[in-house]
Design a protein around this motif. Structure first.
Motif, PDB file in Angstrom:
ATOM      1  N   CYS A  46      37.078   4.685  20.381  1.00 62.07           N
ATOM      2  CA  CYS A  46      36.639   4.944  18.869  1.00 62.07           C
ATOM      3  C   CYS A  46      35.662   3.687  18.569  1.00 62.07           C
ATOM      4  N   TYR A  94      37.158   3.208   9.200  1.00 59.29           N
ATOM      5  CA  TYR A  94      37.963   3.336  10.726  1.00 59.29           C
ATOM      6  C   TYR A  94      39.317   2.583  10.394  1.00 59.29           C
ATOM      7  N   ILE A 125      31.741   4.504  17.190  1.00 62.44           N
ATOM      8  CA  ILE A 125      31.175   3.932  16.013  1.00 62.44           C
ATOM      9  C   ILE A 125      29.965   3.368  16.612  1.00 62.44           C
TER      10      ILE A 125
END
Length: 122
Positions: free
Chosen positions: A34, A2, A38
């Motif tokens: 995000c 990431y 994840i």
């Protein structure tokens, strides 16, 4: 992954962005979306952003990354005249020749010929 892929693309050139509070908020919203993805969480799971940040403690906040990049960029660009002046002083100190002739050297070369040697043809 990431940090290397998403954050680097998201924050490309952020050193020079004039960020306002709304834009920082938009970056944080994307960042937390995000992180939720994840971790496999949905908004319906009702997990707060603080809990998500604690679970992802190794991933920095977006604005902290922007501040660090700005400071690093500022270190590269601070006072370029000072470094230019220092390099010129080093050249003088180490005996580098001038690239352009001074006016007195120009007058001598014009009066003696192109090669600077007096041929005695006056």
């Amino acid at each position: 992954m990431y940090n290397a892929l998403v954050l680097s693309v998201l924050l490309y050139g952020c050193e020079t962005w004039p960020l306002r509070a709304g834009e920082v908020n938009d970056l944080n919203v994307f960042h937390h979306k995000c992180l939720r993805c994840i971790l496999g969480l949905r908004l319906s799971d009702r997990v707060s952003n603080d809990v998500i940040r604690r679970r992802c403690s190794d991933i920095p906040l977006v604005f902290d990354v922007v501040k660090a990049r700005r400071l690093r960029w500022f270190g590269h660009t601070r006072n370029p005249l000072r470094t230019r002046r220092r390099s010129l002083e080093d050249k003088k100190r180490h005996g580098y020749q001038q690239l352009e002739p001074t006016s007195s050297q120009w007058e001598v070369s014009r009066s003696t010929g192109t090669d600077g040697i007096d041929n005695g043809s006056s």
